[in-house]
Structures are given as structure tokens and as C-alpha cells.
Design a protein around this motif. Structure first.
Motif, short mmCIF file in Angstrom:
data_model
loop_
_atom_site.label_atom_id
_atom_site.label_comp_id
_atom_site.label_asym_id
_atom_site.label_seq_id
_atom_site.Cartn_x
_atom_site.Cartn_y
_atom_site.Cartn_z
N ASN A 37 0.85 -1.18 0.00
CA ASN A 37 0.00 0.00 0.00
C ASN A 37 0.90 1.23 0.00
O ASN A 37 2.09 1.15 0.32
CB ASN A 37 -0.91 -0.01 1.22
CG ASN A 37 -1.92 -1.14 1.19
OD1 ASN A 37 -2.42 -1.48 0.12
ND2 ASN A 37 -2.19 -1.74 2.34
N ALA A 38 0.34 2.39 -0.32
CA ALA A 38 1.15 3.59 -0.48
C ALA A 38 0.52 4.78 0.23
O ALA A 38 -0.65 4.74 0.60
CB ALA A 38 1.32 3.90 -1.98
N TYR A 39 1.32 5.82 0.43
CA TYR A 39 0.74 7.08 0.92
C TYR A 39 0.28 7.90 -0.27
O TYR A 39 0.76 7.74 -1.40
CB TYR A 39 1.72 7.85 1.79
CG TYR A 39 2.99 8.33 1.10
CD1 TYR A 39 3.00 9.45 0.27
CD2 TYR A 39 4.20 7.67 1.31
CE1 TYR A 39 4.15 9.90 -0.33
CE2 TYR A 39 5.37 8.11 0.71
CZ TYR A 39 5.34 9.22 -0.11
OH TYR A 39 6.50 9.66 -0.71
N ASN A 40 -0.66 8.80 -0.01
CA ASN A 40 -1.21 9.66 -1.04
C ASN A 40 -0.24 10.82 -1.33
O ASN A 40 0.12 11.58 -0.43
CB ASN A 40 -2.56 10.21 -0.57
CG ASN A 40 -3.24 11.06 -1.62
OD1 ASN A 40 -2.82 12.18 -1.87
ND2 ASN A 40 -4.30 10.55 -2.21
N ASP A 41 0.20 10.95 -2.57
CA ASP A 41 1.20 11.98 -2.91
C ASP A 41 0.67 13.39 -2.68
O ASP A 41 1.43 14.29 -2.28
CB ASP A 41 1.64 11.81 -4.36
CG ASP A 41 2.53 10.58 -4.55
OD1 ASP A 41 3.64 10.57 -4.02
OD2 ASP A 41 2.09 9.64 -5.23
#
Length: 232
Positions: A37-41
Motif C-alpha cells: 500500500n502507499a501514501y497519497n502523494d
């Protein structure tokens, strides 16, 4: 259990490619590529460096009504007090998240800590970042019941802040696998651990001397951005 193993064998045998969200699942399946999963840019772009302050501000992040996780942090601050009395009086806790704030203040008082609590309660993700922009250190309390394979979204949201991060999880956990390699985090199993106390006092000393530099969206956070993870 036999049926579950048969299903796993079918998955491995019939798929050309598997993707998993963490290494634990990959190890369990014995196959696959990890795409986390990733963080929102766009959210990450809201992080700024903190303004000068007389208070050393620690961001306390998380929704903990059902499993309070601030005790580890407060025990650490009590240990820090034994090393540096000035730190005890200059610490300010910036609390964000849905918790029992009265219970937190009671635990602060029970330990005779002099840190001041600034409770904000529930905030949107954007408001959370804007509020924590005044912080110099972030504490991520992870509920023990969720185990070592769980990575809450707030771990990734805080990563591009550039702030040092303190997390009550094993360095060998999935969260530890993200945080430890940054060189700007400390994951700990025991609140009284001397290395963890040294981590906090070292950051406070740099703050006191005016040499603490916080650069939002550091290089180590880039691979965990939504754009990079989508590319992967």
C-alpha cells in the motif's frame, strides 16, 4: 488445514504471477512480488518543516479507544526524565485521533510527567497533517492485538513527514521493515529500552541546540508514494 494447503498449492500452480501487499504474505504463499500500500502523494505535499518553538512537540497519532497504546510512550518519557529533566518540562504532546483524552491525561498525571497535552481528537487526514506540521517527533502506537503483519495507513501517511518516528513494534515486523531502513525511526519492543531513550534524548538535544533539521518528503519516502507504487 489440509483443504487450505490444497488451495494454496492450486494458487501457486495455476498463477503466472502473484502480487502481495507485504512480505509476510509473500513468505506464506512462497511466491509473488510485493507491491505495498502507499501514501497519497497529494496529502504528502501538505507536510512542511516546523516553525521555531520553545516546546518540543511530539505528535501522538492513532485511534485507540479499544486498545490504548500511549502507555509505552509515557513510560519512555518517564525514563527520559531520569536522563534529562529539561526535556520533561519542554515536551508538548500533540494528540490526533479518537481516543479517551481524559484517560490519557490521567496517565500523564499518574506518572507525574510535566509534559503538556494538546488534544485535537478526530481530524481528517489533511487536517491531521496540518496539525502535526508543528511536531518534531512522531509516535505511532500500534495495537498489539493486530500482530506484526499489520501496517496501519498512518504509518505510510507519516513517512513523508520527514520527522523522526517512534513506533512500538518489533524491528522485524512489517511496519518495522518500512520504518527501520529510513535511518530516521526507532521501533522498540520494550518501553524501558536504553536505545529507545537515547533515540528520544538525541533528537531533543538537537532540538535544544537548534540543529534539528526536518525535511518533508525525504528521499527514503519516495518509493512508498502512490505514483511510485502504481508504477511498480
Amino acid at each position: 488445514n489440509r483443504r487450505a494447503n490444497q488451495l494454496l498449492d492450486q494458487i501457486r500452480d495455476q498463477t503466472a504471477l502473484l502480487t502481495t501487499v507485504n512480505g509476510s504474505i509473500q513468505a506464506y504463499l512462497k511466491k509473488g512480488e510485493v507491491v505495498r500500500n502507499a501514501y497519497n502523494d497529494q496529502l504528502a505535499a501538505l507536510w512542511t518543516s516546523p516553525e521555531r518553538s520553545e516546546s518540543f512537540r511530539i505528535g501522538l497519532v492513532g485511534h485507540q479507544l479499544d486498545d490504548p497504546t500511549w502507555s509505552d510512550l509515557l513510560d519512555l518519557l518517564a525514563a527520559v526524565r531520569q536522563v534529562d529533566l529539561e526535556a520533561d518540562s519542554r515536551i508538548e504532546l500533540i494528540q490526533v485521533g479518537q481516543i479517551d483524552q481524559a484517560a490519557l491525561q490521567k496517565e500523564i498525571d499518574r506518572r507525574s510527567l510535566r509534559c503538556r497535552l494538546k488534544p485535537y481528537g478526530y481530524l481528517s487526514r489533511g487536517e491531521t497533517v496540518r496539525t502535526l506540521n508543528s511536531s518534531h517527533l512522531l509516535y505511532l502506537g500500534l495495537p498489539k492485538r493486530q500482530g506484526l503483519q499489520f501496517v496501519p495507513g498512518r504509518v505510510l501517511d507519516m513517512l513523508p513527514s520527514g520527522r523522526p518516528i517512534l513506533c512500538n513494534t518489533s524491528p522485524d515486523s512489517e511496519a518495522g521493515a518500512i520504518l527501520q531502513p529510513t535511518g530516521n525511526a526507532c521501533c522498540f519492543d520494550r518501553a524501558g529500552d536504553n536505545l529507545t531513550v537515547q533515540f528520544i534524548t538525541g533528537i531533543f538535544n538537537r532540538f535544544r541546540e537548534g540543529t534539528l533539521t526536518i525535511t518533508p518528503r525525504p528521499e527514503y519516502a519516495v518509493p512508498y508514494g502512490s505514483a511510485k507504487m502504481a508504477e511498480r
